[in-house]
Design a protein around this motif. Structure first.
Motif, PDB file in Angstrom:
ATOM      1  N   LEU A 142       1.050  -1.457   0.157  1.00  0.00           N
ATOM      2  CA  LEU A 142       0.229  -0.055   0.102  1.00  0.00           C
ATOM      3  C   LEU A 142       0.942   1.289   0.000  1.00  0.00           C
ATOM      4  O   LEU A 142       0.662   2.183  -0.762  1.00  0.00           O
ATOM      5  N   SER A 143       2.213   1.380   0.894  1.00  0.00           N
ATOM      6  CA  SER A 143       2.554   2.294   0.647  1.00  0.00           C
ATOM      7  C   SER A 143       3.509   2.595  -0.619  1.00  0.00           C
ATOM      8  O   SER A 143       3.530   3.868  -1.028  1.00  0.00           O
ATOM      9  N   LEU A 144       3.673   1.192  -1.382  1.00  0.00           N
ATOM     10  CA  LEU A 144       4.312   1.584  -2.657  1.00  0.00           C
ATOM     11  C   LEU A 144       3.433   1.984  -3.565  1.00  0.00           C
ATOM     12  O   LEU A 144       3.813   3.112  -4.494  1.00  0.00           O
ATOM     13  N   GLN A 145       2.230   1.663  -3.553  1.00  0.00           N
ATOM     14  CA  GLN A 145       1.063   2.084  -4.371  1.00  0.00           C
ATOM     15  C   GLN A 145       0.752   3.774  -4.278  1.00  0.00           C
ATOM     16  O   GLN A 145       0.696   4.526  -5.141  1.00  0.00           O
ATOM     17  N   ALA A 146       1.075   4.001  -2.744  1.00  0.00           N
ATOM     18  CA  ALA A 146       0.700   5.540  -2.560  1.00  0.00           C
ATOM     19  C   ALA A 146       1.968   6.349  -3.053  1.00  0.00           C
ATOM     20  O   ALA A 146       1.782   7.556  -3.441  1.00  0.00           O
ATOM     21  N   SER A 147       3.067   5.766  -2.921  1.00  0.00           N
ATOM     22  CA  SER A 147       4.118   6.722  -3.330  1.00  0.00           C
ATOM     23  C   SER A 147       4.337   6.863  -4.981  1.00  0.00           C
ATOM     24  O   SER A 147       4.949   7.742  -5.479  1.00  0.00           O
ATOM     25  N   TYR A 148       3.496   5.980  -5.863  1.00  0.00           N
ATOM     26  CA  TYR A 148       3.404   6.115  -7.149  1.00  0.00           C
ATOM     27  C   TYR A 148       2.183   6.951  -7.615  1.00  0.00           C
ATOM     28  O   TYR A 148       2.234   7.688  -8.275  1.00  0.00           O
ATOM     29  N   ALA A 149       1.193   6.732  -6.712  1.00  0.00           N
ATOM     30  CA  ALA A 149       0.252   7.428  -6.845  1.00  0.00           C
ATOM     31  C   ALA A 149       0.287   9.023  -6.777  1.00  0.00           C
ATOM     32  O   ALA A 149      -0.345   9.918  -7.347  1.00  0.00           O
ATOM     33  N   ALA A 150       0.653   9.388  -5.669  1.00  0.00           N
ATOM     34  CA  ALA A 150       0.886  10.899  -5.320  1.00  0.00           C
ATOM     35  C   ALA A 150       1.569  11.574  -6.232  1.00  0.00           C
ATOM     36  O   ALA A 150       1.046  12.769  -6.635  1.00  0.00           O
ATOM     37  N   PRO A 151       2.887  11.319  -6.792  1.00  0.00           N
ATOM     38  CA  PRO A 151       3.400  12.148  -7.754  1.00  0.00           C
ATOM     39  C   PRO A 151       2.390  12.116  -9.197  1.00  0.00           C
ATOM     40  O   PRO A 151       2.382  13.247  -9.793  1.00  0.00           O
ATOM     41  N   LEU A 152       1.735  11.031  -9.506  1.00  0.00           N
ATOM     42  CA  LEU A 152       1.000  11.039 -10.679  1.00  0.00           C
ATOM     43  C   LEU A 152      -0.360  12.150 -10.610  1.00  0.00           C
ATOM     44  O   LEU A 152      -0.423  12.678 -11.413  1.00  0.00           O
ATOM     45  N   ILE A 153      -0.786  12.005  -9.495  1.00  0.00           N
ATOM     46  CA  ILE A 153      -1.739  12.948  -9.161  1.00  0.00           C
ATOM     47  C   ILE A 153      -1.392  14.281  -9.154  1.00  0.00           C
ATOM     48  O   ILE A 153      -2.159  15.137  -9.631  1.00  0.00           O
ATOM     49  N   LEU A 154      -0.222  14.598  -8.511  1.00  0.00           N
ATOM     50  CA  LEU A 154       0.215  15.942  -8.682  1.00  0.00           C
ATOM     51  C   LEU A 154       0.492  16.317 -10.054  1.00  0.00           C
ATOM     52  O   LEU A 154       0.346  17.455 -10.390  1.00  0.00           O
ATOM     53  N   LEU A 155       1.009  15.573 -10.903  1.00  0.00           N
ATOM     54  CA  LEU A 155       1.189  15.818 -12.252  1.00  0.00           C
ATOM     55  C   LEU A 155      -0.004  16.018 -12.942  1.00  0.00           C
ATOM     56  O   LEU A 155      -0.216  16.997 -13.798  1.00  0.00           O
ATOM     57  N   ALA A 156      -1.016  15.311 -12.673  1.00  0.00           N
ATOM     58  CA  ALA A 156      -2.353  15.692 -13.098  1.00  0.00           C
ATOM     59  C   ALA A 156      -2.689  17.126 -12.843  1.00  0.00           C
ATOM     60  O   ALA A 156      -3.526  17.616 -13.583  1.00  0.00           O
ATOM     61  N   GLN A 157      -2.888  17.120 -11.449  1.00  0.00           N
ATOM     62  CA  GLN A 157      -3.176  18.647 -11.151  1.00  0.00           C
ATOM     63  C   GLN A 157      -2.503  19.690 -11.578  1.00  0.00           C
ATOM     64  O   GLN A 157      -3.061  20.887 -12.123  1.00  0.00           O
TER      65      GLN A 157
END
Length: 171
Positions: A81-96
């Motif tokens: 879950l930490s690995l998934q969150a560590s990849y999700a956060a930058p992708l979400i920031l990029l989308a924002q």
């Protein structure tokens, strides 16, 4: 190069292959990030993640000990879950960030459209004012009627008294 030298192994090729990683365009990666962020914000994603975590916990709690791959306290699940969150956060920031850039462009276009509309309104207001001023100088229907009445009264002779000999009609 002719076919004979092309087949020889002791002659190097003109185009060498490099070990560089394939290049992704920033636009393609940005689109992927937006799709990923959009999917993570759906109920479908939450249901899938809930199902995944429940399946993980149930399997590692109920399955025979030799088939369990993440014994209690589920350290490997926490890592996943930490690995998934560590990849999700930058992708979400990029989308924002991409959305923010689009919003800036749209805001600038709206500002320009508002400036054009404001200029058009000012022009139309000046035109209406000039029309009002010119209409103020134009004779109105009531004014023309009153002028025509006064002209008609000036042109029609007034009936004279019966004994008036100076009147041209009595001659």
């Amino acid at each position: 190069m002719n076919d004979v030298t092309r087949r020889r192994l002791d002659v190097p090729r003109d185009k060498r292959r490099s070990l560089r990683a394939p290049r992704l365009s920033t636009e393609d990666f940005g689109v992927f990030a937006e799709k990923f962020a959009r999917f993570m914000g759906t109920a479908t994603f939450l249901i899938y993640m809930t199902f995944f975590v429940l399946l993980w916990v149930v399997w590692n709690s109920v399955a025979p000990v030799d088939l369990r791959f993440d014994p209690f306290p589920f350290i490997f699940l926490t890592l996943m879950l930490s690995l998934q969150a560590s990849y999700a956060a930058p992708l979400i920031l990029l989308a924002q960030n991409r959305q923010e850039q689009r919003d800036k462009v749209i805001a600038e276009q709206d500002r320009q459209a508002n400036a054009r509309a404001h200029a058009d309104m000012e022009f139309l207001a000046r035109e209406v004012a000039s029309l009002r001023m010119s209409v103020g100088e134009v004779a109105t229907r009531d004014f023309l009627r009153s002028e025509l009445r006064s002209l008609r009264e000036d042109l029609t002779p007034e009936p004279s008294p019966a004994g008036d000999e100076d009147h041209p009609a009595s001659r």
